[in-house]
Design an enzyme around this catalytic site. Structure first.
Site, PDB file in Angstrom:
ATOM      1  N   LYS A 554       0.831  -1.213   0.000  1.00 42.48           N
ATOM      2  CA  LYS A 554       0.000   0.000   0.000  1.00 42.48           C
ATOM      3  C   LYS A 554       0.865   1.264   0.000  1.00 42.48           C
ATOM      4  O   LYS A 554       0.380   2.364  -0.201  1.00 42.48           O
ATOM      5  CB  LYS A 554      -0.962  -0.022   1.194  1.00 42.48           C
ATOM      6  CG  LYS A 554      -2.004  -1.159   1.075  1.00 42.48           C
ATOM      7  CD  LYS A 554      -2.922  -1.209   2.296  1.00 42.48           C
ATOM      8  CE  LYS A 554      -3.828  -2.419   2.302  1.00 42.48           C
ATOM      9  NZ  LYS A 554      -4.958  -2.311   1.369  1.00 42.48           N
ATOM     10  N   LYS A 660     -14.856   5.757  -0.500  1.00 38.92           N
ATOM     11  CA  LYS A 660     -15.389   6.596   0.586  1.00 38.92           C
ATOM     12  C   LYS A 660     -14.885   8.038   0.464  1.00 38.92           C
ATOM     13  O   LYS A 660     -15.633   8.986   0.691  1.00 38.92           O
ATOM     14  CB  LYS A 660     -14.995   5.994   1.949  1.00 38.92           C
ATOM     15  CG  LYS A 660     -15.662   4.647   2.210  1.00 38.92           C
ATOM     16  CD  LYS A 660     -14.900   3.816   3.247  1.00 38.92           C
ATOM     17  CE  LYS A 660     -15.354   2.367   3.191  1.00 38.92           C
ATOM     18  NZ  LYS A 660     -14.448   1.453   3.893  1.00 38.92           N
TER      19      LYS A 660
END
Length: 821
Positions: A554, A660
C-alpha cells in the site's frame, strides 16, 4: 435537514423507555446517569423498536420459504451501531429531540459506544457494507463470524511506536446483541477417525477429540426504512463442561479449567500472531470453529422444514469471503456424508451448488496454505475429506491435461505437504469472483490462470462498493443535507441518483457551498487531531490523507519518503512557494509485521522533526491518527481534500477507502490499480492525479527481474539524500541504525533478497510530479471545487447496493422480501 418519515415512531414512549432503562439497569434517575449509562439506556430503547421488525422479518422469511445467503467471513468491521440503526429506522429527528428534552446531546451519546472489534481492514468493512445493503434491498441473509472478545487490538502510539493493547469493547456488554443459547452447537477438534460398518455402509466416527460449544449471539442488521432486519450471527466458544470439580478437589487446578481455557482462546483475538506454530494452530481452530457452527446450524435450520437434504442448495448459498472460510467446503461434505448418509457424488453435487468464493487478493502469501501435519492433527475427519477432494480433482486435471505434471503441481489442493485453501475453494465452488475489473483480469490471466483455463465458466467480476448510508448520510451530515437539498433524497437508497449533482459542478454559489462544507469538516477533524495528538493543524491547508491497513504494497513508505523530500526542499529554500499541506496517516500494522511497525515509527519520527521546526512556518505538518477505526474514519473521509491510493499497480485487489473519499468529495492521487481504474473511468482522468508504472510493466519486471533500484539511487541525488537520512540519524539521532531495515529493503545492500519489492523508488519521481500538480491545482479554487463536486456526483457506481444486486443476479439468485408491520 433530511427528515425521518417513521410514522410509527412515538417520541414520548421512547423517552419513557430511556428513563425506565436507566432506572431498571442502573438504579438511577435520568439526571444522575453518566453519558455511558444513557447510551446503554438509549441503545436498549432503540433495540425495542428494532425487535418487532426483526421478528416480523424472520416470520416472513419462514412463511415464504426463501432462499437465504450465508455470508461467511472472519471479519465484520461494523463500526458503531447506535447512530446507524437510528438512521435506518428513520427516527433520527425524533430521537435527537427526545434526548434534547432529556438534557443530552445525541452526538455525545453516540460517542460513548465503542466500535465493535470484529474486524480490521477492507475485508471486514466490505462485509459490513454488504450486510447493510442486503437488508436495505430486502434480501434474506445472515452474516456469520466470530465474537472476538478483544478484536485485533487497540492501537496506542508510545514514543512513536505502535503498541498493541486489548480492545475491551465488550466490557460494558453489547446492548444490541441477543444470546441464542438454544442454537448452541458442538465443534470437535483432534482425536482420530474410526471406521465402523452400519447397515452395510462404511461410517466414519471421530473419537478421542476435544470439543467446545459454539454459542451464537445475534446482532440486528437494520435495512433503511423498509422494516427489514437481517442478522449478523457471531459465535462465542464455551466449554462443554465448565468446571472439573473432581480435578479441582484432587488439586489439579490446571485440569479443572483446561476446557474453559481451550474455549476462551478461540474467541480471544482476531488474527492471532501466526509467526509461530501455536498461533498458526489457533487461527485454523478459529476458522473451523465458526464455519462448523455456521454450516451445522444452516443444515439443521433447513431440515426443520424440508425433508430432502439433497435439495439444500435450492434454499441456501454460502459466500466464502476470501480463503479463511474455505473449510466450509469440506465441512458441508462431512455433514452430508456422515450425518445424512449421502454418497460422495450426491454430497459433492450439493456442496458445489451451494458454495461460492470471493478472492480478495493477488498476493500469493495471502492465499492460505496449511501444513498437512497441523491440518490432519487438528481436523482429522476434515483432512480425510480434503484428501478425497484432492484425489478426485487431480483425476479431473489429468483428464483435461494428460501427462501434464506441471498442471497438477500448480492446481492440486494438496501439494508439497500443504493444504492449499484457495485451490479447494475454487474446486468446491460454482462461482469464483474478483472484486474489481483489473483484479479479476489479473486473477484470470496471472494468479489463477490454470484454473481459469480449465473452468472459465466459474469466473466473474463483482467490483466492490460501500454503503452511502454510513459514509455520507451518517458520517457527513452537512454534505448529506446539501446533496438532498439539490437532488432530493433518492440517493440514500439509489446512489446513482447522485449524478444529478453534475448540473451544479460549474455553479459558483454551489462550489462555494460545497467547499464551505468541506472546510467545516476540516475544522471538525482539526479539533479531533488537537484533542488526540496535541498538534495544531490549519484547516486552510490541503488535507492529504492515507488511511488504511499498513502493508508494504500500500506504500505508506513512499508517502512518508515524499514528505521527507518536500521537507528537504523547504529546508533548502524556506521561502519556497507551496500551499501549506497537512499529511494525515492512520493505520494498524499486524502485531508480527516488523517492517510495517517500523514504518509507523518512521512516520512519527518524521512528524516530530517537522511539526517542531518553526523555520518552515507551518507549511508542512504530519499527523499519525492513533487507533484508526470506523468511527474516526467517518470524520476523516468527510474532511479529506486528497485521497492517497498509491499501491503498487497489480497489488491492490480493489480498495474501498478510495470510494469513501470520492463520495465525500476528495480527489484521488493514485496508481492505476484496483478500483482506482474504475473510479477514474467514472470521474475522468482530468479530475484525479494518476501516476506510476502500469500493472503490465510491474508484472513484466517481476517476471524477468529487470528492475534495479540501485540505478535510481546512484543517479537521483534527491532520492539518495532522502534514503541516506534513514541511516545517518537525521530522524533518529539517538539511534542512527533505527531505520536500517527500511533502507536495506529498498536497496538490498545486505542480502540476496529482491530489493524494493513494491517499486517505491521506480515510482517516486512520478509521484512527486503528481504531488506538484496537486499543489498547482489547489490554487485554482474554482477548478478544485468543480472537481470535488464531480467526484461526489460520479460515485454512484460504487455503492454496495449495486454490488449486491450484481451478486444476486449472477450468483445468489435471491428474492426480495417485503415486510409489513
Amino acid at each position: 435537514m433530511i427528515s425521518s418519515v417513521n410514522k410509527g415512531f412515538d417520541k414520548e414512549t421512547f423517552k419513557k423507555n430511556v428513563i425506565y432503562n436507566v432506572k431498571s439497569q442502573f438504579r438511577k434517575t435520568i439526571d444522575e446517569a453518566t453519558p455511558n449509562q444513557v447510551f446503554q439506556a438509549v441503545a436498549y430503547a432503540v433495540k425495542d423498536v428494532i425487535i418487532d421488525e426483526w421478528i416480523a422479518t424472520h416470520k416472513e422469511y419462514e412463511k415464504q420459504d426463501v432462499k437465504t445467503l450465508y455470508y461467511l467471513s472472519m471479519e465484520f468491521l461494523m463500526g458503531r451501531a447506535l447512530g446507524n440503526n437510528i438512521i435506518n429506522i428513520m427516527a433520527k429527528d425524533e430521537i435527537k429531540q427526545a434526548l434534547d428534552e432529556l438534557g443530552y446531546d445525541l452526538n455525545l451519546i453516540e460517542d460513548q459506544e465503542p466500535d465493535a472489534a470484529l474486524g480490521n481492514g477492507g475485508l471486514g468493512r466490505l462485509a459490513a457494507c454488504f450486510l447493510d445493503s442486503l437488508a436495505t434491498l430486502g434480501y434474506p441473509a445472515y452474516g456469520c463470524g466470530i465474537r472476538y472478545r478483544y478484536g485485533m487490538f487497540k492501537q496506542k502510539i508510545e514514543n512513536g511506536y505502535q503498541v498493541e493493547v486489548p480492545d475491551e469493547w465488550l466490557k460494558d456488554g453489547n446492548p444490541f446483541e441477543v444470546r441464542r443459547a438454544e442454537y448452541a452447537t458442538e465443534v470437535k477438534f483432534g482425536g482420530y477417525v474410526k471406521t465402523v460398518w452400519e447397515n452395510g455402509r462404511e461410517k466414519f466416527v471421530q473419537e478421542g477429540y476435544q470439543s467446545v460449544m459454539a454459542v451464537p449471539y445475534d446482532l440486528p442488521v437494520v435495512g433503511y426504512g423498509n422494516n427489514v432486519v437481517n442478522t449478523l450471527r457471531i459465535w462465542d466458544a464455551q466449554p462443554v463442561n465448565t468446571f472439573r470439580l473432581d480435578a479441582f478437589d484432587r488439586g489439579d487446578y490446571q485440569k479443572a479449567v483446561e476446557e474453559e481455557n481451550l474455549a476462551k482462546n478461540i474467541c480471544e483475538v482476531l488474527y492471532p500472531n501466526d509467526n509461530h506454530i501455536a498461533g498458526k494452530e489457533l487461527r485454523l481452530r478459529q476458522q473451523y470453529f465458526f464455519i462448523s457452527a455456521s454450516v451445522q446450524r444452516a443444515v439443521l435450520k433447513y431440515m426443520e422444514n424440508h425433508d430432502d437434504v439433497r435439495k439444500f442448495y435450492e434454499k441456501n448459498v454460502f459466500q466464502l469471503n476470501d480463503t479463511h472460510p474455505t473449510v466450509a467446503v469440506a465441512e458441508l461434505m462431512r455433514i452430508l456424508l456422515d450425518d445424512y448418509g449421502l454418497t460422495w457424488e450426491e454430497a459433492w453435487d450439493v456442496t458445489t451448488k451451494t458454495c461460492a468464493y470471493t478472492n480478495h487478493t493477488i498476493m500469493a502469501e495471502a492465499l492460505e496454505k496449511w501444513p498437512i501435519e497441523l491440518f490432519s492433527r487438528l481436523l482429522p475427519r476434515i483432512y480425510q475429506i480434503v484428501e478425497e477432494i484432492n484425489r478426485r480433482f487431480v483425476i479431473q486435471i489429468q483428464q483435461a491435461y494428460p501427462g501434464r505434471q506441471d498442471k497438477i503441481a500448480k492446481m492440486a489442493v494438496i501439494y508439497d505437504g500443504q493444504v492449499r485453501m484457495a485451490h479447494m475453494a475454487i474446486a468446491g465452488s460454482f462461482s469464483v469472483n474478483g472484486v474489481a475489473q483489473l483484479h479479476t483480469e489479473i486473477l484470470k490471466h496471472q494468479e489463477l490462470k490454470d484454473f481459469y483455463e480449465m473452468m472459465p465458466e466459474k469466473f466473474n467480476n463483482k467490483t466492490n462498493g460501500i454503503t452511502q448510508r454510513r459514509f455520507l448520510l451518517h458520517g457527513n451530515p452537512l454534505l448529506a443535507d446539501w446533496v438532498t437539498s439539490k437532488v432530493g433524497n433518492e440517493w440514500i437508497t439509489n446512489l446513482s441518483a447522485i449524478n444529478k449533482l453534475k448540473l451544479y459542478a460549474d455553479d459558483e454559489k454551489c462550489q462555494h457551498e460545497f467547499m464551505n462544507i468541506k472546510y467545516q469538516n476540516k475544522i471538525r477533524l482539526a479539533k479531533y487531531i488537537k484533542e488526540h495528538n496535541g498538534i495544531d493543524v490549519d484547516p486552510r491547508s490541503i488535507f492529504d490523507v492515507q488511511v488504511k491497513r499498513l502493508h508494504e504494497y500500500k506504500r505508506q513508505l513512499m508517502n512518508i519518503l515524499h514528505v521527507m523530500y518536500l521537507y528537504n526542499q523547504l529546508k533548502d529554500n524556506p521561502n519556497m512557494d507551496m500551499v501549506p499541506r497537512t499529511f494525515i496517516f492512520g493505520a494498524k500494522a499486524a502485531a508480527g509485521y516488523k517492517r510495517a511497525k517500523l514504518t509507523i515509527k518512521l512516520i512519527n519520527s518524521v512528524a516530530d522533526v517537522i511539526n517542531n521546526d518553526k523555520s518552515i512556518n507551518g507549511k508542512l505538518k504530519v499527523v499519525f491518527i492513533e487507533d484508526y477505526r470506523v468511527s474516526n474514519a467517518e470524520i476523516i473521509f468527510a474532511a479529506a481534500d486528497v485521497s492517497e491510493q498509491i499501491s503498487t499497480a497489480s497489488k491492490e485487489a480493489s480498495g474501498t477507502g478510495n470510494m469513501k473519499f470520492m463520495l465525500n468529495g476528495a480527489l484521488t492521487i493514485g496508481t492505476m490499480d484496483g478500483a482506482n481504474v474504475e473510479i477514474v473511468e467514472e470521474v475522468g482522468q482530468e479530475n484525479a492525479f494518476i501516476f506510476g508504472t502500469s500493472s503490465d510493466d510491474i508484472i513484466r519486471m517481476e517476471h524477468d527481474h529487470s528492475y534495479n533500484p540501485m540505478e535510481i539511487f546512484n543517479n537521483d541525488q534527491d532520492i539518495r539524500r532522502v534514503l541516506m537520512q534513514l541511516i545517518n540519524g537525521y530522524y533518529s539521532p539517538q539511534n542512527p541504525e533505527m531505520f536500517r531495515d527500511i533502507y536495506d529493503s529498498l536497496l538490498n545492500t545486505r542480502s540476496s533478497d529482491r530489493a524494493d519489492t513494491y517499486f517505491i523508488l521506480k515510482d517516486f519521481r512520478m509521484y512527486a510530479e503528481a504531488q506538484k500538480k496537486v499543489d498547482a491545482a489547489y490554487r485554482d479554487e474554482k477548478w478544485w471545487a468543480k472537481a470535488a463536486i464531480l467526484n461526489t456526483a460520479c460515485s454512484g457506481k460504487f455503492s454496495s447496493d449495486r454490488t449486491i444486486e450484481e451478486y444476486v443476479k449472477d450468483i445468489w439468485h435471491l428474492e426480495k422480501v417485503q415486510v409489513e408491520l
